[in-house]
Scaffold this motif. Structure first.
Motif, PDB file in Angstrom:
ATOM      1  N   MET A   1       0.809  -1.274  -0.039  1.00 53.89           N
ATOM      2  CA  MET A   1      -0.003  -0.002   0.084  1.00 53.89           C
ATOM      3  C   MET A   1       0.942   1.302   0.122  1.00 53.89           C
ATOM      4  SD  MET A   1      -3.231   0.616   2.775  1.00 53.89           S
ATOM      5  CE  MET A   1      -4.389   1.774   2.323  1.00 53.89           C
ATOM      6  N   GLU A   2       0.768   1.907  -0.917  1.00 55.21           N
ATOM      7  CA  GLU A   2       1.614   3.193  -1.251  1.00 55.21           C
ATOM      8  C   GLU A   2       1.393   4.075  -0.053  1.00 55.21           C
ATOM      9  OE1 GLU A   2       0.877   5.955  -4.329  1.00 55.21           O
ATOM     10  OE2 GLU A   2      -0.971   4.925  -4.933  1.00 55.21           O
ATOM     11  N   ARG A   3       2.382   4.907   0.406  1.00 55.62           N
ATOM     12  CA  ARG A   3       2.084   5.991   1.369  1.00 55.62           C
ATOM     13  C   ARG A   3       1.309   7.173   0.713  1.00 55.62           C
ATOM     14  NH1 ARG A   3       4.046   5.577   6.167  1.00 55.62           N
ATOM     15  NH2 ARG A   3       3.684   7.806   6.444  1.00 55.62           N
ATOM     16  N   LEU A   4       0.629   8.151   1.653  1.00 57.44           N
ATOM     17  CA  LEU A   4       0.082   9.066   1.124  1.00 57.44           C
ATOM     18  C   LEU A   4       1.046  10.294   0.489  1.00 57.44           C
ATOM     19  CD1 LEU A   4      -2.472   9.900   4.081  1.00 57.44           C
ATOM     20  CD2 LEU A   4      -3.114   9.447   1.461  1.00 57.44           C
ATOM     21  N   THR A   5       0.640  10.954  -0.475  1.00 54.23           N
ATOM     22  CA  THR A   5       1.760  12.203  -0.717  1.00 54.23           C
ATOM     23  C   THR A   5       0.545  13.184  -0.308  1.00 54.23           C
ATOM     24  OG1 THR A   5       0.112  11.979  -2.927  1.00 54.23           O
ATOM     25  CG2 THR A   5       2.088  11.139  -3.030  1.00 54.23           C
ATOM     26  N   PHE A   6       1.602  14.226   0.395  1.00 55.82           N
ATOM     27  CA  PHE A   6       0.900  15.088   1.271  1.00 55.82           C
ATOM     28  C   PHE A   6       0.779  16.442   0.534  1.00 55.82           C
ATOM     29  CE2 PHE A   6       2.043  11.931   4.466  1.00 55.82           C
ATOM     30  CZ  PHE A   6       1.082  11.854   4.956  1.00 55.82           C
ATOM     31  N   LYS A   7      -0.422  16.795  -0.057  1.00 53.60           N
ATOM     32  CA  LYS A   7      -0.809  18.194  -0.330  1.00 53.60           C
ATOM     33  C   LYS A   7      -2.206  17.941   0.380  1.00 53.60           C
ATOM     34  CE  LYS A   7      -1.738  21.569  -3.737  1.00 53.60           C
ATOM     35  NZ  LYS A   7      -1.672  21.724  -5.119  1.00 53.60           N
ATOM     36  N   LEU A   8      -2.147  18.185   1.785  1.00 54.47           N
ATOM     37  CA  LEU A   8      -3.388  17.708   2.592  1.00 54.47           C
ATOM     38  C   LEU A   8      -4.619  18.253   2.170  1.00 54.47           C
ATOM     39  CD1 LEU A   8      -1.728  17.194   5.989  1.00 54.47           C
ATOM     40  CD2 LEU A   8      -1.943  15.408   4.213  1.00 54.47           C
ATOM     41  N   PRO A   9      -5.790  17.378   1.654  1.00 52.03           N
ATOM     42  CA  PRO A   9      -7.092  18.094   1.798  1.00 52.03           C
ATOM     43  C   PRO A   9      -7.781  18.073   2.994  1.00 52.03           C
ATOM     44  CG  PRO A   9      -7.046  15.780   1.122  1.00 52.03           C
ATOM     45  CD  PRO A   9      -5.805  16.219   1.540  1.00 52.03           C
ATOM     46  N   HIS A  20     -11.970   8.253   1.973  1.00 51.45           N
ATOM     47  CA  HIS A  20     -10.906   8.754   0.889  1.00 51.45           C
ATOM     48  C   HIS A  20      -9.913   7.942   0.798  1.00 51.45           C
ATOM     49  CE1 HIS A  20      -7.895  11.426  -1.277  1.00 51.45           C
ATOM     50  NE2 HIS A  20      -7.069  11.258  -0.105  1.00 51.45           N
ATOM     51  N   LEU A  21      -9.291   7.350   1.894  1.00 47.18           N
ATOM     52  CA  LEU A  21      -8.151   6.416   1.790  1.00 47.18           C
ATOM     53  C   LEU A  21      -8.640   5.037   1.187  1.00 47.18           C
ATOM     54  CD1 LEU A  21      -6.886   7.125   5.315  1.00 47.18           C
ATOM     55  CD2 LEU A  21      -5.880   7.593   3.522  1.00 47.18           C
ATOM     56  N   ILE A  22      -9.807   4.574   1.531  1.00 43.99           N
ATOM     57  CA  ILE A  22     -10.165   3.513   0.852  1.00 43.99           C
ATOM     58  C   ILE A  22     -10.470   3.371  -0.657  1.00 43.99           C
ATOM     59  CG2 ILE A  22     -12.388   1.713   0.719  1.00 43.99           C
ATOM     60  CD1 ILE A  22     -12.814   2.083   3.854  1.00 43.99           C
ATOM     61  N   SER A  23     -10.818   4.599  -1.032  1.00 43.06           N
ATOM     62  CA  SER A  23     -11.142   4.925  -2.568  1.00 43.06           C
ATOM     63  C   SER A  23      -9.716   4.792  -3.248  1.00 43.06           C
ATOM     64  CB  SER A  23     -11.988   6.114  -2.829  1.00 43.06           C
ATOM     65  OG  SER A  23     -11.985   6.532  -4.282  1.00 43.06           O
ATOM     66  N   LYS A  24      -8.768   5.642  -2.382  1.00 46.75           N
ATOM     67  CA  LYS A  24      -7.451   5.996  -3.018  1.00 46.75           C
ATOM     68  C   LYS A  24      -6.766   4.713  -3.360  1.00 46.75           C
ATOM     69  CE  LYS A  24      -3.016   8.475  -1.997  1.00 46.75           C
ATOM     70  NZ  LYS A  24      -3.113   8.928  -3.194  1.00 46.75           N
ATOM     71  N   HIS A  25      -6.838   3.671  -2.401  1.00 49.85           N
ATOM     72  CA  HIS A  25      -6.081   2.487  -2.683  1.00 49.85           C
ATOM     73  C   HIS A  25      -6.893   1.394  -2.839  1.00 49.85           C
ATOM     74  CE1 HIS A  25      -2.646   4.784  -0.533  1.00 49.85           C
ATOM     75  NE2 HIS A  25      -3.418   5.077   0.248  1.00 49.85           N
ATOM     76  N   LYS A  26      -7.982   1.787  -3.283  1.00 50.19           N
ATOM     77  CA  LYS A  26      -8.979   0.574  -3.938  1.00 50.19           C
ATOM     78  C   LYS A  26      -9.028  -0.644  -2.990  1.00 50.19           C
ATOM     79  CE  LYS A  26      -7.768   1.748  -8.781  1.00 50.19           C
ATOM     80  NZ  LYS A  26      -7.016   3.012  -8.505  1.00 50.19           N
ATOM     81  N   LEU A  27      -9.430  -0.350  -1.719  1.00 48.14           N
ATOM     82  CA  LEU A  27      -9.730  -1.195  -0.772  1.00 48.14           C
ATOM     83  C   LEU A  27     -11.215  -1.638  -0.709  1.00 48.14           C
ATOM     84  CD1 LEU A  27      -7.984   0.266   2.304  1.00 48.14           C
ATOM     85  CD2 LEU A  27      -6.928  -1.303   0.681  1.00 48.14           C
ATOM     86  N   GLU A  36      -3.580  -1.901   7.362  1.00 48.89           N
ATOM     87  CA  GLU A  36      -3.007  -0.984   6.348  1.00 48.89           C
ATOM     88  C   GLU A  36      -4.037   0.218   6.370  1.00 48.89           C
ATOM     89  OE1 GLU A  36      -2.910  -2.689   2.362  1.00 48.89           O
ATOM     90  OE2 GLU A  36      -3.201  -4.719   3.344  1.00 48.89           O
ATOM     91  N   LEU A  37      -5.110   0.029   6.571  1.00 43.83           N
ATOM     92  CA  LEU A  37      -5.867   1.331   6.682  1.00 43.83           C
ATOM     93  C   LEU A  37      -5.538   2.396   8.086  1.00 43.83           C
ATOM     94  CD1 LEU A  37      -8.451   3.312   5.785  1.00 43.83           C
ATOM     95  CD2 LEU A  37      -9.852   1.808   7.306  1.00 43.83           C
ATOM     96  N   LEU A  38      -5.298   1.600   9.233  1.00 48.87           N
ATOM     97  CA  LEU A  38      -4.584   2.387  10.384  1.00 48.87           C
ATOM     98  C   LEU A  38      -3.276   2.937   9.909  1.00 48.87           C
ATOM     99  CD1 LEU A  38      -4.790   3.037  13.343  1.00 48.87           C
ATOM    100  CD2 LEU A  38      -3.894   0.784  13.745  1.00 48.87           C
ATOM    101  N   GLU A  39      -2.592   2.442   9.284  1.00 46.65           N
ATOM    102  CA  GLU A  39      -1.175   2.914   9.074  1.00 46.65           C
ATOM    103  C   GLU A  39      -1.234   4.409   8.284  1.00 46.65           C
ATOM    104  OE1 GLU A  39       2.774   1.983   6.417  1.00 46.65           O
ATOM    105  OE2 GLU A  39       1.303   0.298   6.609  1.00 46.65           O
ATOM    106  N   GLN A  40      -2.318   4.289   6.848  1.00 51.32           N
ATOM    107  CA  GLN A  40      -2.578   5.608   6.241  1.00 51.32           C
ATOM    108  C   GLN A  40      -3.103   6.657   7.117  1.00 51.32           C
ATOM    109  OE1 GLN A  40      -1.572   6.105   2.823  1.00 51.32           O
ATOM    110  NE2 GLN A  40      -0.495   4.288   3.489  1.00 51.32           N
ATOM    111  N   TYR A  41      -4.032   6.470   8.128  1.00 52.91           N
ATOM    112  CA  TYR A  41      -4.985   7.142   8.715  1.00 52.91           C
ATOM    113  C   TYR A  41      -3.906   7.971   9.889  1.00 52.91           C
ATOM    114  CZ  TYR A  41      -8.711   8.604  11.691  1.00 52.91           C
ATOM    115  OH  TYR A  41      -9.624   9.550  12.383  1.00 52.91           O
ATOM    116  N   MET A  42      -2.972   6.927  10.240  1.00 50.01           N
ATOM    117  CA  MET A  42      -2.177   7.710  11.368  1.00 50.01           C
ATOM    118  C   MET A  42      -1.121   8.493  10.656  1.00 50.01           C
ATOM    119  SD  MET A  42      -3.604   6.738  14.049  1.00 50.01           S
ATOM    120  CE  MET A  42      -2.327   7.186  15.321  1.00 50.01           C
ATOM    121  N   ALA A  43      -0.730   8.380   9.425  1.00 46.67           N
ATOM    122  CA  ALA A  43      -0.035   8.959   8.744  1.00 46.67           C
ATOM    123  C   ALA A  43      -0.620  10.248   8.434  1.00 46.67           C
ATOM    124  CB  ALA A  43       0.649   8.358   7.218  1.00 46.67           C
ATOM    125  N   TYR A  44      -1.973  10.290   8.101  1.00 50.07           N
ATOM    126  CA  TYR A  44      -2.527  11.810   7.773  1.00 50.07           C
ATOM    127  C   TYR A  44      -2.477  12.736   9.001  1.00 50.07           C
ATOM    128  CZ  TYR A  44      -6.111  14.885   6.863  1.00 50.07           C
ATOM    129  OH  TYR A  44      -6.833  16.223   6.560  1.00 50.07           O
TER     130      TYR A  44
END
Length: 235
Positions: A1-9, A20-27, A36-44
């Motif tokens: 799962m790729e990491r977020l690219t931060f131009k934060l909405p 947004h995360l589910i749609s972005k990473h096609k989960l 995986e979802l928790l990792e992306q959420y905490m990164a945001y």
């Protein structure tokens, strides 16, 4: 799962961010990989805090729920999926967003008159009891506090704490039993400091018993559960 690219909405709430995360990473929204979802959420949240973005305590509450779900997923198969409540909320929120977008399009297709200004009343004619005024003041002050951004202390124990590793707890149990003799089952939990460590330790004991490296027997009149080294040779 790729990491977020931060131009934060900016998201309206935690469910909006999760969609947004589910749609972005096609989960699969009906079979969410919580880790995986928790990792992306905490990164945001981490990036948002560094950029001094304001977000409500609801985001931190959702982070805590995701951590709890991740720990629950480590347990043996349960009657109820720990993700069920979250999936239901996400599907309902997704439906609301779809309907809101449809209504916005239809609104543009029809003429809507702009709100008309009303003459401002120069004299307030209602009378209120002192108790009503005091209650209104307390209510307004509470709403103002709720809109304030969370402090750094709010993140402690939710954002920073990592889940315990089952492998680490396996080594912990093996070291205790390497001293020889039997160990009471509860003694392997003596140094546990969190629910995550307790779950990982319990799973470690189950894995060692299954592999034959540890034997679990009930002894004495009280049938106290004892752990001993098993018949399988330890490496």
């Amino acid at each position: 799962m790729e990491r977020l690219t931060f131009k934060l909405p900016v998201f309206e709430g935690p469910l909006d961010l999760l969609l947004h995360l589910i749609s972005k990473h096609k989960l699969d929204i009906c079979d969410i990989p919580i880790a995986e979802l928790l990792e992306q959420y905490m990164a945001y949240l981490d990036e948002a805090s560094r950029m001094d973005m304001e977000f409500t305590s609801a985001f931190l509450e959702m982070a805590s729920r995701l951590v709890q779900m991740k720990s629950a997923m480590l347990l043996p198969k349960q009657e109820k999926d720990p993700r069920e409540e979250l999936v239901t909320a996400l599907l309902a929120y997704q439906t609301c967003k779809t309907l809101a977008a449809l209504l916005a399009v239809r609104r543009q297709e029809h003429f809507v008159r702009a709100p008309q200004p009303l003459p401002r009343a120069q004299t307030y004619r209602l009378r209120h009891r002192p108790a009503e005024l005091a209650e209104a003041f307390v209510l307004a002050r509470g709403k103002a506090k709720a809109k304030q951004p969370p402090t750094a202390d709010t993140f402690s124990g939710v954002v920073v704490r990592a889940a315990a590793s089952v492998t680490t707890r396996v080594l912990h149990v093996m070291r205790r039993l390497a001293r020889g003799g039997g160990q009471r089952f509860r003694t392997v939990f003596a140094d546990v400091s969190s629910r995550s460590e307790a779950v990982a330790t319990f799973l470690a004991v189950l894995e060692l018993v299954r592999a034959g490296r540890v034997q679990a027997t009930a002894e004495g009149d009280d049938e106290i559960l004892l752990l001993r080294r098993g018949t399988v040779k330890w490496e």
